[in-house]
Design a protein around this motif. Structure first.
Motif, PDB file in Angstrom:
ATOM      1  N   GLN A  81     -72.115  81.411  92.923  1.00  0.00           N
ATOM      2  CA  GLN A  81     -71.393  80.143  92.934  1.00  0.00           C
ATOM      3  C   GLN A  81     -72.345  78.953  93.063  1.00  0.00           C
ATOM      4  OE1 GLN A  81     -68.292  79.692  92.303  1.00  0.00           O
ATOM      5  NE2 GLN A  81     -67.647  81.826  92.269  1.00  0.00           N
ATOM      6  N   VAL A  82     -73.443  79.146  93.788  1.00  0.00           N
ATOM      7  CA  VAL A  82     -74.431  78.070  93.924  1.00  0.00           C
ATOM      8  C   VAL A  82     -75.092  77.791  92.569  1.00  0.00           C
ATOM      9  CG1 VAL A  82     -76.594  77.379  95.034  1.00  0.00           C
ATOM     10  CG2 VAL A  82     -74.852  78.622  96.337  1.00  0.00           C
ATOM     11  N   ILE A  83     -75.421  78.865  91.849  1.00  0.00           N
ATOM     12  CA  ILE A  83     -76.025  78.706  90.518  1.00  0.00           C
ATOM     13  C   ILE A  83     -75.039  78.031  89.568  1.00  0.00           C
ATOM     14  CG2 ILE A  83     -76.975  79.926  88.527  1.00  0.00           C
ATOM     15  CD1 ILE A  83     -77.997  82.066  90.432  1.00  0.00           C
ATOM     16  N   ALA A  84     -73.764  78.437  89.643  1.00  0.00           N
ATOM     17  CA  ALA A  84     -72.750  77.825  88.787  1.00  0.00           C
ATOM     18  C   ALA A  84     -72.627  76.334  89.071  1.00  0.00           C
ATOM     19  CB  ALA A  84     -71.399  78.515  89.000  1.00  0.00           C
ATOM     20  N   LEU A  85     -72.676  75.967  90.347  1.00  0.00           N
ATOM     21  CA  LEU A  85     -72.608  74.546  90.721  1.00  0.00           C
ATOM     22  C   LEU A  85     -73.844  73.789  90.239  1.00  0.00           C
ATOM     23  CD1 LEU A  85     -71.091  72.319  92.213  1.00  0.00           C
ATOM     24  CD2 LEU A  85     -72.252  73.036  94.319  1.00  0.00           C
ATOM     25  N   LEU A  86     -75.014  74.429  90.337  1.00  0.00           N
ATOM     26  CA  LEU A  86     -76.253  73.792  89.882  1.00  0.00           C
ATOM     27  C   LEU A  86     -76.235  73.572  88.374  1.00  0.00           C
ATOM     28  CD1 LEU A  86     -79.135  72.795  90.401  1.00  0.00           C
ATOM     29  CD2 LEU A  86     -79.917  75.177  90.201  1.00  0.00           C
ATOM     30  N   LEU A 103     -76.461  69.962  86.434  1.00  0.00           N
ATOM     31  CA  LEU A 103     -77.435  69.678  85.382  1.00  0.00           C
ATOM     32  C   LEU A 103     -76.740  69.310  84.077  1.00  0.00           C
ATOM     33  CD1 LEU A 103     -80.119  72.469  85.965  1.00  0.00           C
ATOM     34  CD2 LEU A 103     -80.379  70.016  86.351  1.00  0.00           C
ATOM     35  N   ASN A 104     -75.651  70.017  83.781  1.00  0.00           N
ATOM     36  CA  ASN A 104     -74.903  69.741  82.563  1.00  0.00           C
ATOM     37  C   ASN A 104     -74.324  68.331  82.573  1.00  0.00           C
ATOM     38  OD1 ASN A 104     -73.753  70.724  80.011  1.00  0.00           O
ATOM     39  ND2 ASN A 104     -71.786  70.589  81.058  1.00  0.00           N
ATOM     40  N   PHE A 105     -73.941  67.856  83.753  1.00  0.00           N
ATOM     41  CA  PHE A 105     -73.407  66.495  83.873  1.00  0.00           C
ATOM     42  C   PHE A 105     -74.470  65.463  83.478  1.00  0.00           C
ATOM     43  CE2 PHE A 105     -73.114  62.659  86.494  1.00  0.00           C
ATOM     44  CZ  PHE A 105     -71.904  62.156  86.074  1.00  0.00           C
ATOM     45  N   PHE A 106     -75.657  65.584  84.068  1.00  0.00           N
ATOM     46  CA  PHE A 106     -76.722  64.626  83.774  1.00  0.00           C
ATOM     47  C   PHE A 106     -77.183  64.716  82.318  1.00  0.00           C
ATOM     48  CE2 PHE A 106     -77.204  64.959  88.438  1.00  0.00           C
ATOM     49  CZ  PHE A 106     -77.087  63.619  88.757  1.00  0.00           C
ATOM     50  N   VAL A 107     -77.249  65.932  81.784  1.00  0.00           N
ATOM     51  CA  VAL A 107     -77.624  66.102  80.380  1.00  0.00           C
ATOM     52  C   VAL A 107     -76.589  65.462  79.471  1.00  0.00           C
ATOM     53  CG1 VAL A 107     -77.915  67.804  78.531  1.00  0.00           C
ATOM     54  CG2 VAL A 107     -79.035  68.155  80.722  1.00  0.00           C
ATOM     55  N   LEU A 152     -83.320  73.708  74.858  1.00  0.00           N
ATOM     56  CA  LEU A 152     -83.776  74.981  74.302  1.00  0.00           C
ATOM     57  C   LEU A 152     -83.928  76.016  75.409  1.00  0.00           C
ATOM     58  CD1 LEU A 152     -86.445  73.793  71.698  1.00  0.00           C
ATOM     59  CD2 LEU A 152     -84.164  74.713  71.241  1.00  0.00           C
ATOM     60  N   VAL A 153     -84.369  75.579  76.582  1.00  0.00           N
ATOM     61  CA  VAL A 153     -84.500  76.480  77.731  1.00  0.00           C
ATOM     62  C   VAL A 153     -83.178  76.592  78.481  1.00  0.00           C
ATOM     63  CG1 VAL A 153     -85.733  76.904  79.890  1.00  0.00           C
ATOM     64  CG2 VAL A 153     -86.942  75.903  77.941  1.00  0.00           C
ATOM     65  N   PHE A 154     -82.521  75.455  78.677  1.00  0.00           N
ATOM     66  CA  PHE A 154     -81.292  75.431  79.460  1.00  0.00           C
ATOM     67  C   PHE A 154     -80.191  76.273  78.826  1.00  0.00           C
ATOM     68  CE2 PHE A 154     -77.238  73.394  80.677  1.00  0.00           C
ATOM     69  CZ  PHE A 154     -77.320  73.537  82.056  1.00  0.00           C
ATOM     70  N   LYS A 155     -80.079  76.229  77.493  1.00  0.00           N
ATOM     71  CA  LYS A 155     -79.026  76.993  76.823  1.00  0.00           C
ATOM     72  C   LYS A 155     -79.221  78.488  76.987  1.00  0.00           C
ATOM     73  CE  LYS A 155     -75.643  74.747  75.409  1.00  0.00           C
ATOM     74  NZ  LYS A 155     -74.308  75.148  75.904  1.00  0.00           N
ATOM     75  N   ILE A 156     -80.479  78.937  76.985  1.00  0.00           N
ATOM     76  CA  ILE A 156     -80.742  80.365  77.200  1.00  0.00           C
ATOM     77  C   ILE A 156     -80.304  80.774  78.600  1.00  0.00           C
ATOM     78  CG2 ILE A 156     -82.553  82.112  77.374  1.00  0.00           C
ATOM     79  CD1 ILE A 156     -84.101  80.603  75.242  1.00  0.00           C
ATOM     80  N   VAL A 157     -80.679  79.969  79.594  1.00  0.00           N
ATOM     81  CA  VAL A 157     -80.321  80.272  80.986  1.00  0.00           C
ATOM     82  C   VAL A 157     -78.804  80.216  81.179  1.00  0.00           C
ATOM     83  CG1 VAL A 157     -80.565  79.506  83.376  1.00  0.00           C
ATOM     84  CG2 VAL A 157     -82.533  79.434  81.834  1.00  0.00           C
ATOM     85  N   GLU A 158     -78.172  79.173  80.659  1.00  0.00           N
ATOM     86  CA  GLU A 158     -76.732  79.005  80.830  1.00  0.00           C
ATOM     87  C   GLU A 158     -75.952  80.135  80.160  1.00  0.00           C
ATOM     88  OE1 GLU A 158     -73.486  75.408  80.187  1.00  0.00           O
ATOM     89  OE2 GLU A 158     -74.964  75.822  78.618  1.00  0.00           O
ATOM     90  N   THR A 159     -76.334  80.482  78.935  1.00  0.00           N
ATOM     91  CA  THR A 159     -75.628  81.547  78.219  1.00  0.00           C
ATOM     92  C   THR A 159     -75.805  82.892  78.905  1.00  0.00           C
ATOM     93  OG1 THR A 159     -75.955  80.362  76.123  1.00  0.00           O
ATOM     94  CG2 THR A 159     -75.381  82.693  75.989  1.00  0.00           C
ATOM     95  N   ALA A 160     -77.034  83.189  79.341  1.00  0.00           N
ATOM     96  CA  ALA A 160     -77.286  84.450  80.034  1.00  0.00           C
ATOM     97  C   ALA A 160     -76.503  84.522  81.340  1.00  0.00           C
ATOM     98  CB  ALA A 160     -78.783  84.606  80.298  1.00  0.00           C
TER      99      ALA A 160
END
Length: 204
Positions: A78-83, A87-91, A121-129
């Motif tokens: 849940q902490v990772i989901a919130l993080l 990040l998605n908000f600022f992006v 390019l990095v964030f999408k890999i992390v988010e999708t995984a």
């Protein structure tokens, strides 16, 4: 005869619109598509962030009032989901600003688009995984909760809801991975395009 006509020299070139200094040409093609898409993706990203935060808040409130426990398939999920949502908000805000400034042919907009594309390019890999792993590990908890709720309904549907729900979750994982790949390719081409000096020269 007027003074202007008397002093007219037929051998002197007449200044016209062709002699005016040329400004940057209007952006077009894939560059313009990227600017527009950044605005759209930024708006959708803000909505997704609000939805995620609202879902977490409702889930935690229900759990505190004796409702179903918040799904937490592994420690810190849940902490990772919130993080990721933060990040998605600022992006998303950056994407809207970059897209708007890009359509105005401001160089800062082009630099924002290039920088955000590199980050995504990095964030999408992390988010999708993370989304795929979170959904997969949450299957048993989701199925158990759905089956528990169905038992409270006297006239529930006469189908194997567990198997149906499992198939739906796997389809959801596949769609999220496919969408993640498409977005990765979009950000890759955006970065390569806005990394060229030819593209940057179109912006003030």
């Amino acid at each position: 005869m007027s003074t202007n006509q008397a002093n007219f020299d037929p051998y002197q070139p007449v200044s016209g619109q062709d002699d005016l200094p040329l400004g940057p040409r209007p952006i077009q093609g894939f560059v313009k598509v990227v600017c527009i898409f950044f605005i759209v993706l930024g708006a959708l990203g803000l909505l997704q962030t609000l939805q995620t935060l609202a879902g977490l808040a409702i889930s935690m409130a229900n759990s505190a009032n004796g409702g179903p426990a918040t799904i937490n398939p592994f420690a810190g999920a849940q902490v990772i989901a919130l993080l990721i949502a933060t990040l998605n908000f600022f992006v998303s805000v950056g994407e809207i600003i970059g897209g708007v400034m890009g359509l105005q042919q401001k160089r800062l907009g082009a630099l924002l688009i290039r920088g955000i594309s590199a980050f995504m390019l990095v964030f999408k890999i992390v988010e999708t995984a993370f989304t795929a792993v979170f959904t997969y590990l949450s299957m048993d908890a989701v199925k158990a909760q759905v089956m528990k709720d169905m038992q409270k309904q006297p006239n529930g549907p006469d189908i194997d809801m567990g198997s149906f729900l499992e198939i739906g979750l796997f389809v959801g994982i596949g769609l999220s991975i496919g969408f993640g790949v498409l977005m990765f390719l979009f950000y890759l081409f955006s970065f390569l395009t806005f990394n060229r000096q030819k593209t940057l020269s179109q912006f003030n």
